[in-house]
Design a protein around this motif. Structure first.
Motif, PDB file in Angstrom:
ATOM      1  N   ILE A  36       0.858  -1.192   0.000  1.00 29.49           N
ATOM      2  CA  ILE A  36       0.000   0.000   0.000  1.00 29.49           C
ATOM      3  C   ILE A  36       0.893   1.240   0.000  1.00 29.49           C
ATOM      4  O   ILE A  36       1.559   1.528   0.995  1.00 29.49           O
ATOM      5  N   ALA A  37       0.895   1.971  -1.121  1.00 30.53           N
ATOM      6  CA  ALA A  37       1.712   3.185  -1.217  1.00 30.53           C
ATOM      7  C   ALA A  37       0.911   4.441  -0.923  1.00 30.53           C
ATOM      8  O   ALA A  37       1.477   5.490  -0.626  1.00 30.53           O
ATOM      9  N   ASP A  38      -0.416   4.344  -1.010  1.00 28.96           N
ATOM     10  CA  ASP A  38      -1.281   5.506  -0.828  1.00 28.96           C
ATOM     11  C   ASP A  38      -1.472   5.779   0.664  1.00 28.96           C
ATOM     12  O   ASP A  38      -2.049   4.947   1.383  1.00 28.96           O
ATOM     13  N   PRO A  39      -1.048   6.935   1.177  1.00 23.90           N
ATOM     14  CA  PRO A  39      -1.196   7.226   2.617  1.00 23.90           C
ATOM     15  C   PRO A  39      -2.637   7.392   3.056  1.00 23.90           C
ATOM     16  O   PRO A  39      -2.927   7.346   4.258  1.00 23.90           O
ATOM     17  N   ARG A  40      -3.552   7.589   2.119  1.00 25.78           N
ATOM     18  CA  ARG A  40      -4.959   7.741   2.487  1.00 25.78           C
ATOM     19  C   ARG A  40      -5.609   6.398   2.847  1.00 25.78           C
ATOM     20  O   ARG A  40      -6.665   6.369   3.478  1.00 25.78           O
ATOM     21  N   ILE A  41      -5.025   5.304   2.403  1.00 27.13           N
ATOM     22  CA  ILE A  41      -5.586   3.980   2.699  1.00 27.13           C
ATOM     23  C   ILE A  41      -5.175   3.584   4.109  1.00 27.13           C
ATOM     24  O   ILE A  41      -3.997   3.588   4.455  1.00 27.13           O
ATOM     25  N   THR A  42      -6.158   3.220   4.930  1.00 32.23           N
ATOM     26  CA  THR A  42      -5.919   2.890   6.339  1.00 32.23           C
ATOM     27  C   THR A  42      -6.406   1.470   6.632  1.00 32.23           C
ATOM     28  O   THR A  42      -7.095   0.844   5.808  1.00 32.23           O
ATOM     29  N   LEU A  43      -6.072   0.998   7.815  1.00 30.76           N
ATOM     30  CA  LEU A  43      -6.568  -0.317   8.247  1.00 30.76           C
ATOM     31  C   LEU A  43      -8.090  -0.322   8.313  1.00 30.76           C
ATOM     32  O   LEU A  43      -8.734  -1.312   7.937  1.00 30.76           O
ATOM     33  N   ASP A  44      -8.675   0.759   8.797  1.00 25.45           N
ATOM     34  CA  ASP A  44     -10.140   0.837   8.887  1.00 25.45           C
ATOM     35  C   ASP A  44     -10.783   0.786   7.505  1.00 25.45           C
ATOM     36  O   ASP A  44     -11.804   0.112   7.316  1.00 25.45           O
ATOM     37  N   LYS A  49     -16.569  11.110   7.395  1.00 19.70           N
ATOM     38  CA  LYS A  49     -15.193  11.359   7.825  1.00 19.70           C
ATOM     39  C   LYS A  49     -14.227  10.294   7.323  1.00 19.70           C
ATOM     40  O   LYS A  49     -13.013  10.498   7.333  1.00 19.70           O
ATOM     41  N   GLU A  50     -14.735   9.135   6.868  1.00 18.11           N
ATOM     42  CA  GLU A  50     -13.899   8.052   6.358  1.00 18.11           C
ATOM     43  C   GLU A  50     -13.982   7.913   4.846  1.00 18.11           C
ATOM     44  O   GLU A  50     -13.343   7.038   4.268  1.00 18.11           O
ATOM     45  N   VAL A  51     -14.790   8.758   4.199  1.00 24.15           N
ATOM     46  CA  VAL A  51     -15.120   8.501   2.797  1.00 24.15           C
ATOM     47  C   VAL A  51     -13.905   8.587   1.874  1.00 24.15           C
ATOM     48  O   VAL A  51     -13.789   7.813   0.919  1.00 24.15           O
ATOM     49  N   ILE A  52     -12.972   9.490   2.139  1.00 22.00           N
ATOM     50  CA  ILE A  52     -11.799   9.606   1.254  1.00 22.00           C
ATOM     51  C   ILE A  52     -10.932   8.359   1.349  1.00 22.00           C
ATOM     52  O   ILE A  52     -10.439   7.847   0.329  1.00 22.00           O
ATOM     53  N   SER A  53     -10.748   7.840   2.561  1.00 24.98           N
ATOM     54  CA  SER A  53      -9.965   6.619   2.729  1.00 24.98           C
ATOM     55  C   SER A  53     -10.640   5.441   2.032  1.00 24.98           C
ATOM     56  O   SER A  53      -9.976   4.611   1.382  1.00 24.98           O
ATOM     57  N   ILE A  54     -11.962   5.348   2.142  1.00 25.73           N
ATOM     58  CA  ILE A  54     -12.693   4.257   1.488  1.00 25.73           C
ATOM     59  C   ILE A  54     -12.635   4.420  -0.025  1.00 25.73           C
ATOM     60  O   ILE A  54     -12.470   3.435  -0.764  1.00 25.73           O
ATOM     61  N   LEU A  55     -12.746   5.657  -0.511  1.00 29.13           N
ATOM     62  CA  LEU A  55     -12.612   5.906  -1.950  1.00 29.13           C
ATOM     63  C   LEU A  55     -11.243   5.474  -2.445  1.00 29.13           C
ATOM     64  O   LEU A  55     -11.116   4.831  -3.508  1.00 29.13           O
ATOM     65  N   ALA A  56     -10.200   5.819  -1.709  1.00 26.06           N
ATOM     66  CA  ALA A  56      -8.840   5.430  -2.105  1.00 26.06           C
ATOM     67  C   ALA A  56      -8.702   3.915  -2.163  1.00 26.06           C
ATOM     68  O   ALA A  56      -8.104   3.364  -3.106  1.00 26.06           O
ATOM     69  N   THR A  57      -9.261   3.221  -1.173  1.00 28.83           N
ATOM     70  CA  THR A  57      -9.172   1.764  -1.120  1.00 28.83           C
ATOM     71  C   THR A  57      -9.980   1.129  -2.250  1.00 28.83           C
ATOM     72  O   THR A  57      -9.526   0.189  -2.920  1.00 28.83           O
ATOM     73  N   GLN A 108     -20.855   4.856  -4.468  1.00 30.68           N
ATOM     74  CA  GLN A 108     -21.434   5.205  -3.176  1.00 30.68           C
ATOM     75  C   GLN A 108     -20.618   6.311  -2.492  1.00 30.68           C
ATOM     76  O   GLN A 108     -21.178   7.212  -1.876  1.00 30.68           O
ATOM     77  N   CYS A 109     -19.297   6.240  -2.598  1.00 25.26           N
ATOM     78  CA  CYS A 109     -18.439   7.304  -2.054  1.00 25.26           C
ATOM     79  C   CYS A 109     -18.740   8.635  -2.722  1.00 25.26           C
ATOM     80  O   CYS A 109     -18.788   9.684  -2.058  1.00 25.26           O
ATOM     81  N   THR A 110     -18.969   8.578  -4.015  1.00 26.09           N
ATOM     82  CA  THR A 110     -19.284   9.791  -4.766  1.00 26.09           C
ATOM     83  C   THR A 110     -20.557  10.444  -4.241  1.00 26.09           C
ATOM     84  O   THR A 110     -20.613  11.670  -4.049  1.00 26.09           O
ATOM     85  N   LEU A 111     -21.579   9.640  -3.996  1.00 24.42           N
ATOM     86  CA  LEU A 111     -22.846  10.175  -3.501  1.00 24.42           C
ATOM     87  C   LEU A 111     -22.670  10.809  -2.123  1.00 24.42           C
ATOM     88  O   LEU A 111     -23.202  11.889  -1.849  1.00 24.42           O
ATOM     89  N   VAL A 112     -21.915  10.133  -1.253  1.00 30.63           N
ATOM     90  CA  VAL A 112     -21.681  10.667   0.094  1.00 30.63           C
ATOM     91  C   VAL A 112     -20.915  11.985   0.016  1.00 30.63           C
ATOM     92  O   VAL A 112     -21.252  12.961   0.708  1.00 30.63           O
ATOM     93  N   MET A 113     -19.903  12.050  -0.835  1.00 32.11           N
ATOM     94  CA  MET A 113     -19.082  13.254  -0.939  1.00 32.11           C
ATOM     95  C   MET A 113     -19.887  14.428  -1.481  1.00 32.11           C
ATOM     96  O   MET A 113     -19.796  15.548  -0.976  1.00 32.11           O
ATOM     97  N   ARG A 114     -20.690  14.193  -2.493  1.00 30.27           N
ATOM     98  CA  ARG A 114     -21.486  15.280  -3.067  1.00 30.27           C
ATOM     99  C   ARG A 114     -22.493  15.826  -2.045  1.00 30.27           C
ATOM    100  O   ARG A 114     -22.795  17.012  -2.039  1.00 30.27           O
ATOM    101  N   ASP A 115     -23.005  14.939  -1.193  1.00 36.55           N
ATOM    102  CA  ASP A 115     -23.990  15.367  -0.197  1.00 36.55           C
ATOM    103  C   ASP A 115     -23.358  16.110   0.974  1.00 36.55           C
ATOM    104  O   ASP A 115     -24.067  16.802   1.708  1.00 36.55           O
TER     105      ASP A 115
END
Length: 513
Positions: A109-117, A136-144, A156-163
């Motif tokens: 995993i090279a992307d720092p936005r990807i977390t264990l959660d 609050k977790e949507v960017i990490s989930i989008l990256a993953t 689904q991440c897109t919908l959450v972010m737009r809202d």
């Protein structure tokens, strides 16, 4: 005393012996219909669904795992058949890759936005028929999800972010959307920033200094930027933003947003324009996006530019020359306004100005600064917008004597919701008006969906853009001599006074004509 049997009333005999009221019949009929409808309506009740059973038994309890995925130092005991919902794993296990024959797979995993959660959430979603995403977790989930090419989760991440685009998320969402190719989130976040950069971010240090040079440059360049007051406020914002970026270790909220930046730049000992210094060069691109022709419209603004010594004179002087040339053309009726220009030129060269209207009612205002002899007043009365070419000499302004002046105009009005997202927006097309002195014309009526407070943004063009005159106005610099060519008959060389007589005679001939 006893009660005789004849005096006792049998309720059942009463019901049988008396006529029923019509209302009672109707009530029974309604009840019967309701019961019939209830008995014929299917009831869907979820049991412990297969998906939840699978999630609990196979993912949480890790039963019958046939592959161990190790990422960020943690092992997940998973199942290839479920992992293959991801094109990433399907390619890995279905091809001739060595991982297809292994029981343990290491993922770097090279992307720092990807977390264990986020890994846990995404892996778990492969065993379920739904996913719960916290903003609050949507960017990490989008990256993953992007790493594992899971389009459903990305959507689904897109919908959450737009809202949930708001003050705290707009910049981060924009940067993430650029990195992961989510175009609609990028556009929505950029649009939010265009509306709120000037009117809201200026008072919120923490969020303003998150804006990168690249993003700030794009925002400042946009014709759709909602400017509060005039173009000069963009320069003030940039000065403050640059100061904050230079002092990023300080998270204090300033009570006076102008004092500290002004003091810092005006009290520098180095007389080199700041954007030409090592510290300032990284910010030069953003300042180059300024529309200098609309900033040099008031003597106090020019004096501040000189005192700040941020922008090099090499940038300012050509603009001053162009402005002077435009004023002379208008004075001699050679330019009566931008009648025949493309939309592209209008958006590139128009003056951007704006205003906040806090409460419903009648409003009337003008924007300060020299507009080449036009005193334009905007009027909002009974939810109708009008514009007037004011021509009264008592206010002391230098006014154009031309009987008709042509202008181009576009007006945008918006109201916002609690997250400062656009609730409703109304935009006029680019319209042209040939205004006589003191003439007043109607622009449009506010749509009923627009509720106060309102943000008003105006794009205005009152003269032919300078780019259209470049063929007749050139700057040449050779042998340390500054030469200005106005046309084939007028040449001024700073090191030679002889051509002045030629200029005088040429001007006299022009006025005689």
């Amino acid at each position: 005393m006893g009660i005789s049997a004849s005096s006792l009333i049998n309720p059942f005999s009463v019901l049988r012996g008396q006529k029923r009221r019509r209302s009672d019949d109707s009530s029974d009929s309604d009840t019967e219909s309701f019961l019939e409808e209830t008995l014929n309506t299917p009831k869907r009740k979820k049991l412990l669904t297969t998906a939840k059973y699978i999630y609990q038994a196979l993912y949480k309890e890790e039963k019958n795992s046939d592959v161990t995925v190790i990422a960020l130092g943690k092992p997940w005991h998973l199942h290839k058949i479920y992992l293959c919902q991801s094109p990433y794993f399907k390619s890995m296990f279905g091809g001739s890759w060595r991982e297809s024959f292994q029981d343990i797979v290491h993922i770097k995993i090279a992307d720092p936005r990807i977390t264990l959660d986020s890994l846990s959430t995404v892996f778990g979603s492969l065993y379920l028929d739904e996913i719960v995403i916290e903003p609050k977790e949507v960017i990490s989930i989008l990256a993953t999800a992007t790493l594992f090419q899971l389009e459903g989760i990305i959507e689904q991440c897109t919908l959450v972010m737009r809202d949930t685009i708001n003050t705290k998320t707009a910049v981060n969402y924009y940067e993430a959307a650029c990195e992961y190719g989510v175009t609609n989130v990028k556009e929505a976040a950029f649009k939010w920033l265009l509306v709120n950069l000037m009117g809201y971010f200026y008072d919120h240090v923490k969020w303003l200094k998150e804006v990168s040079v690249e993003l700030m440059t794009q925002l400042i360049s946009s014709p759709d930027l909602f400017v509060i007051q005039t173009e000069f406020t963009i320069y003030i914002l940039l000065r403050y933003w640059m100061y904050l970026k230079l002092h990023s270790e300080n998270d204090d909220e300033y009570t006076d947003n102008d004092f500290e930046p002004k003091k810092f730049f005006q009290e520098r000992q180095d007389k080199t324009p700041f954007l030409l210094t090592k510290q300032g060069k990284p910010f030069a691109k953003a300042f180059q996006a300024l529309r200098l022709q609309h900033i040099l419209m008031h003597h106090l603004d020019i004096e501040m530019l000189q005192k700040d010594n941020i922008i090099p004179n090499e940038w300012i002087n050509p603009t001053v020359l162009h402005q002077w040339h435009s004023m002379l053309r208008i004075d001699q009726s050679l330019d009566k306004g931008p009648k025949e220009i493309s939309d592209e030129l209008f958006y590139k060269h128009s003056l951007r100005c704006g205003r906040l209207l806090p409460i419903e009612g009648n409003h009337m205002w003008r924007w300060t600064g020299f507009n080449f002899g036009l005193d334009l007043i905007l009027i909002l009365e009974e939810r109708s917008f009008r514009i007037k070419r004011n021509h009264r000499f008592e206010n002391g302004s230098l006014l154009s004597l031309q009987p008709k002046r042509y202008i181009l105009l576009r007006v945008t009005v918006a109201c916002l919701n609690e997250q400062r997202q656009i609730h409703h927006i109304q935009t006029t097309p680019i319209r042209g008006f040939n205004l006589s002195r003191n003439e007043e014309v109607s622009l449009f009526k506010l749509e009923r969906e627009l509720v106060f407070p309102l943000l008003v943004s105006v794009n205005l063009l009152v003269k032919t853009p300078n780019s259209e005159l470049n063929s007749n106005l050139n700057l040449n610099d050779s042998n340390n001599e500054s030469t200005i060519q106005l046309d084939s008959n007028i040449i001024i060389n700073n090191n030679d006074d002889k051509p002045i007589n030629s200029i005088k005679s040429t001007l006299e001939n022009n006025y005689k004509g």
